[in-house]
Design a protein around this motif. Structure first.
Motif, PDB file in Angstrom:
ATOM      1  N   THR A  53      46.072  -6.515  20.160  1.00  0.00           N
ATOM      2  CA  THR A  53      45.631  -7.784  19.580  1.00  0.00           C
ATOM      3  C   THR A  53      46.293  -8.963  20.290  1.00  0.00           C
ATOM      4  O   THR A  53      45.634  -9.953  20.633  1.00  0.00           O
ATOM      5  CB  THR A  53      45.991  -7.821  18.077  1.00  0.00           C
ATOM      6  OG1 THR A  53      45.465  -6.652  17.468  1.00  0.00           O
ATOM      7  CG2 THR A  53      45.416  -9.043  17.418  1.00  0.00           C
ATOM      8  N   ALA A  54      47.605  -8.837  20.516  1.00  0.00           N
ATOM      9  CA  ALA A  54      48.339  -9.929  21.167  1.00  0.00           C
ATOM     10  C   ALA A  54      47.798 -10.185  22.567  1.00  0.00           C
ATOM     11  O   ALA A  54      47.648 -11.327  22.987  1.00  0.00           O
ATOM     12  CB  ALA A  54      49.836  -9.605  21.216  1.00  0.00           C
ATOM     13  N   MET A  55      47.450  -9.115  23.293  1.00  0.00           N
ATOM     14  CA  MET A  55      46.933  -9.296  24.656  1.00  0.00           C
ATOM     15  C   MET A  55      45.568  -9.972  24.646  1.00  0.00           C
ATOM     16  O   MET A  55      45.289 -10.819  25.484  1.00  0.00           O
ATOM     17  CB  MET A  55      46.884  -7.947  25.386  1.00  0.00           C
ATOM     18  CG  MET A  55      48.275  -7.480  25.827  1.00  0.00           C
ATOM     19  SD  MET A  55      48.248  -6.131  27.043  1.00  0.00           S
ATOM     20  CE  MET A  55      47.714  -4.773  26.026  1.00  0.00           C
ATOM     21  N   VAL A  56      44.744  -9.598  23.675  1.00  0.00           N
ATOM     22  CA  VAL A  56      43.419 -10.220  23.580  1.00  0.00           C
ATOM     23  C   VAL A  56      43.546 -11.707  23.244  1.00  0.00           C
ATOM     24  O   VAL A  56      42.897 -12.560  23.858  1.00  0.00           O
ATOM     25  CB  VAL A  56      42.542  -9.493  22.543  1.00  0.00           C
ATOM     26  CG1 VAL A  56      41.296 -10.299  22.215  1.00  0.00           C
ATOM     27  CG2 VAL A  56      42.158  -8.119  23.060  1.00  0.00           C
ATOM     28  N   LEU A  57      44.406 -12.019  22.277  1.00  0.00           N
ATOM     29  CA  LEU A  57      44.599 -13.418  21.891  1.00  0.00           C
ATOM     30  C   LEU A  57      45.216 -14.223  23.034  1.00  0.00           C
ATOM     31  O   LEU A  57      45.091 -15.438  23.105  1.00  0.00           O
ATOM     32  CB  LEU A  57      45.475 -13.504  20.638  1.00  0.00           C
ATOM     33  CG  LEU A  57      44.802 -13.010  19.353  1.00  0.00           C
ATOM     34  CD1 LEU A  57      45.812 -12.893  18.231  1.00  0.00           C
ATOM     35  CD2 LEU A  57      43.677 -13.967  18.938  1.00  0.00           C
ATOM     36  N   ASP A  58      45.871 -13.525  23.938  1.00  0.00           N
ATOM     37  CA  ASP A  58      46.527 -14.147  25.085  1.00  0.00           C
ATOM     38  C   ASP A  58      45.556 -14.246  26.277  1.00  0.00           C
ATOM     39  O   ASP A  58      45.944 -14.689  27.355  1.00  0.00           O
ATOM     40  CB  ASP A  58      47.723 -13.276  25.480  1.00  0.00           C
ATOM     41  CG  ASP A  58      48.972 -14.099  25.710  1.00  0.00           C
ATOM     42  OD1 ASP A  58      48.940 -15.298  25.409  1.00  0.00           O
ATOM     43  OD2 ASP A  58      49.963 -13.533  26.208  1.00  0.00           O
ATOM     44  N   HIS A  59      44.323 -13.775  26.081  1.00  0.00           N
ATOM     45  CA  HIS A  59      43.291 -13.817  27.129  1.00  0.00           C
ATOM     46  C   HIS A  59      43.686 -13.042  28.385  1.00  0.00           C
ATOM     47  O   HIS A  59      43.440 -13.507  29.513  1.00  0.00           O
ATOM     48  CB  HIS A  59      42.928 -15.261  27.480  1.00  0.00           C
ATOM     49  CG  HIS A  59      42.572 -16.096  26.292  1.00  0.00           C
ATOM     50  ND1 HIS A  59      41.445 -15.848  25.538  1.00  0.00           N
ATOM     51  CD2 HIS A  59      43.204 -17.132  25.694  1.00  0.00           C
ATOM     52  CE1 HIS A  59      41.411 -16.727  24.532  1.00  0.00           C
ATOM     53  NE2 HIS A  59      42.461 -17.505  24.608  1.00  0.00           N
TER      54      HIS A  59
ATOM     55  N   ALA B  29      39.831  -9.712  28.408  1.00  0.00           N
ATOM     56  CA  ALA B  29      39.475  -8.528  27.629  1.00  0.00           C
ATOM     57  C   ALA B  29      39.181  -8.930  26.194  1.00  0.00           C
ATOM     58  O   ALA B  29      39.621  -9.974  25.731  1.00  0.00           O
ATOM     59  CB  ALA B  29      40.613  -7.518  27.666  1.00  0.00           C
ATOM     60  N   ALA B  30      38.418  -8.104  25.498  1.00  0.00           N
ATOM     61  CA  ALA B  30      38.094  -8.364  24.093  1.00  0.00           C
ATOM     62  C   ALA B  30      38.358  -7.109  23.291  1.00  0.00           C
ATOM     63  O   ALA B  30      38.345  -6.000  23.829  1.00  0.00           O
ATOM     64  CB  ALA B  30      36.635  -8.777  23.958  1.00  0.00           C
ATOM     65  N   LEU B  31      38.600  -7.271  21.995  1.00  0.00           N
ATOM     66  CA  LEU B  31      38.707  -6.104  21.119  1.00  0.00           C
ATOM     67  C   LEU B  31      37.315  -5.512  20.943  1.00  0.00           C
ATOM     68  O   LEU B  31      36.342  -6.258  20.807  1.00  0.00           O
ATOM     69  CB  LEU B  31      39.276  -6.507  19.750  1.00  0.00           C
ATOM     70  CG  LEU B  31      40.752  -6.900  19.746  1.00  0.00           C
ATOM     71  CD1 LEU B  31      41.135  -7.427  18.373  1.00  0.00           C
ATOM     72  CD2 LEU B  31      41.636  -5.714  20.109  1.00  0.00           C
TER      73      LEU B  31
ATOM     74  N   VAL C 108      49.610 -16.634  16.722  1.00  0.00           N
ATOM     75  CA  VAL C 108      49.256 -15.354  17.344  1.00  0.00           C
ATOM     76  C   VAL C 108      50.533 -14.528  17.499  1.00  0.00           C
ATOM     77  O   VAL C 108      51.603 -15.071  17.733  1.00  0.00           O
ATOM     78  CB  VAL C 108      48.557 -15.530  18.715  1.00  0.00           C
ATOM     79  CG1 VAL C 108      47.233 -16.249  18.545  1.00  0.00           C
ATOM     80  CG2 VAL C 108      49.443 -16.260  19.700  1.00  0.00           C
ATOM     81  N   PRO C 109      50.425 -13.206  17.348  1.00  0.00           N
ATOM     82  CA  PRO C 109      51.608 -12.357  17.449  1.00  0.00           C
ATOM     83  C   PRO C 109      52.243 -12.484  18.840  1.00  0.00           C
ATOM     84  O   PRO C 109      51.537 -12.579  19.832  1.00  0.00           O
ATOM     85  CB  PRO C 109      51.059 -10.939  17.248  1.00  0.00           C
ATOM     86  CG  PRO C 109      49.697 -11.113  16.664  1.00  0.00           C
ATOM     87  CD  PRO C 109      49.201 -12.438  17.119  1.00  0.00           C
ATOM     88  N   GLN C 110      53.546 -12.521  18.878  1.00  0.00           N
ATOM     89  CA  GLN C 110      54.278 -12.688  20.134  1.00  0.00           C
ATOM     90  C   GLN C 110      54.653 -11.333  20.725  1.00  0.00           C
ATOM     91  O   GLN C 110      55.188 -10.471  20.024  1.00  0.00           O
ATOM     92  CB  GLN C 110      55.555 -13.498  19.891  1.00  0.00           C
ATOM     93  CG  GLN C 110      55.299 -14.893  19.346  1.00  0.00           C
ATOM     94  CD  GLN C 110      54.526 -15.755  20.341  1.00  0.00           C
ATOM     95  OE1 GLN C 110      54.945 -15.930  21.476  1.00  0.00           O
ATOM     96  NE2 GLN C 110      53.358 -16.246  19.923  1.00  0.00           N
ATOM     97  N   SER C 111      54.422 -11.196  22.041  1.00  0.00           N
ATOM     98  CA  SER C 111      54.735  -9.937  22.711  1.00  0.00           C
ATOM     99  C   SER C 111      56.196  -9.544  22.516  1.00  0.00           C
ATOM    100  O   SER C 111      56.517  -8.372  22.391  1.00  0.00           O
ATOM    101  CB  SER C 111      54.467 -10.045  24.214  1.00  0.00           C
ATOM    102  OG  SER C 111      53.134 -10.359  24.435  1.00  0.00           O
TER     103      SER C 111
END
Lengths: 258, 258
Positions: A99-105, A248-250, B87-90
């Motif tokens: 989720t964090a990676m997706v929100l981070d684009h 990327a997207a979920l 947003v959740p932080q890595s």
């Protein structure tokens, strides 16, 4: 039943504290689990019991328990009365990271680069440590794939399962944890692209070579074939004229519970 | 202020539901953040406001907000009134993953194998994408290390910082997220061992070679030197006659808050 956190008496009324009381209760219990004082599977005292002993409200205890449940340190039975100490599960954490990676684009290029590092390493380790059960599972996956060459949905699922089986065969939990969230974002959309290219036979051939090397415990070959295979993913994306810089997207936004 | 979750009216009284009401409220708000309807930094309605609109108790809303805070989807101001979407932080997730690996008794061998996959890949990417700022930071790290060759504590910190700077220079968030928890478990104890072996000059030499290759944008050389460097870690461990099968530990158990 385990003993109560030893920091208990001071929790309720520390002056000038910046953390809410429930947080202190949660941290105290968590510390006991981390230190091994409380073992995963041990029963925790009831909420009422904890509230009395710690001298805090039941609502504070309940919030602490919720926080610990969120972090994976407490689980409860379906009946919802008994509380158990637990350890956080990599799969839950992986979901958060995804989720964090997706929100981070995070882009497909970034995911691909990470897979290009991790998947060949996984194949190498798998060749060193695979068990007979690992080989049987990989063989079954190949057999199913041979029957599904013209069904791109099934093919996609089998490919994802294949890479997961290779990771399992490594017996390496650090590699497994590192690759899980990335692979779950990477494979589904990549495979959707690749299945358009009629590359199923090429995919199967690479998998067969990888399994052969893993069977022979030839870690060099396993690594090399996996490297070629992951390079093919990138080539497929380029052939389909798609932009690796796309975020990327979920798979189904909102369905992926935290 | 953002709109309320559209699933609101059905939240309170769904019969036969297995999830507690607070969970449904949390998931509804989370879904809106994931979909981009609510942007990170947006103000959320107050607890009272949410409770009224959703037709649930304030305590249910409070539990939902706590769950969202735990997951990094909600943050609040120091004043503790206003709630913000986040947003959740890595880094938070990394801390959880580190804890999970320690509780899972992940060994140094597993960590080393993962680092052997990720660090050379990071060096390769860094050579492709490094900025002038990245180079300046790496040069500063080398300069400090030349002055600290006889102080093993400072050397350890500088080595950890060096590998972190290489990862930053990749501009690849998937690689950064994958390596962070592993590197934080791996480097401190390994370096404690290596500093006993009077290997400081060898360490510095490898770092210099890696930076040179990154500067020259020679991704092959950067990868190869990093690979040798990580191999040296393993050799150091063997020379010190230590068991790579030992489980990793958190630097200071219990201090590492979730």
């Amino acid at each position: 039943m385990t003993q109560l956190p030893s920091a208990a008496p001071t929790i309720a009324t520390e002056p000038g504290q910046t953390e809410p009381a429930f947080r202190l209760v949660a941290v105290a219990i968590e510390a006991r689990i981390l230190s091994g004082d409380i073992q995963p599977g041990d029963t925790l005292p009831s909420e009422t019991n904890l509230a009395e002993t710690l001298g805090v409200n039941r609502s504070t205890v309940r919030e602490a328990i919720r926080a610990l449940e969120q972090n994976g340190f407490v689980r409860r039975e379906t009946g919802r009365k008994k509380l158990f100490a637990a350890v956080p599960q990599s799969r839950d954490i992986s979901r958060r990271l995804k989720t964090a990676m997706v929100l981070d684009h995070v882009t497909f290029e970034e995911l691909w680069e990470a897979m290009f590092a991790l998947e060949p390493a996984a194949a190498r380790s798998a060749a060193q440590r695979r068990t007979d059960d690992d080989l049987a599972a990989l063989d079954a996956n190949l057999a199913q794939m041979r029957l599904a060459l013209h069904d791109s949905d099934v093919l996609t699922d089998l490919d994802i399962a294949f890479h997961h089986l290779v990771a399992l065969a490594t017996g390496n939990r650090a590699i497994q944890a590192a690759r899980l969230p990335i692979s779950e974002l990477f494979y589904p959309p990549f495979l959707a692209v690749i299945s358009r290219l009629n590359a199923a036979e090429r995919l199967l051939f690479a998998h067969e070579k990888i399994v052969e090397a893993i069977r022979d415990q030839d870690s060099r070959q396993a690594q090399d074939w996996m490297e070629k295979h992951i390079q093919d993913f990138q080539r497929g994306y380029e052939l389909a004229n798609l932009d690796m810089g796309t975020p990327a997207a979920l798979p189904r936004a909102g369905h992926d519970k935290q």
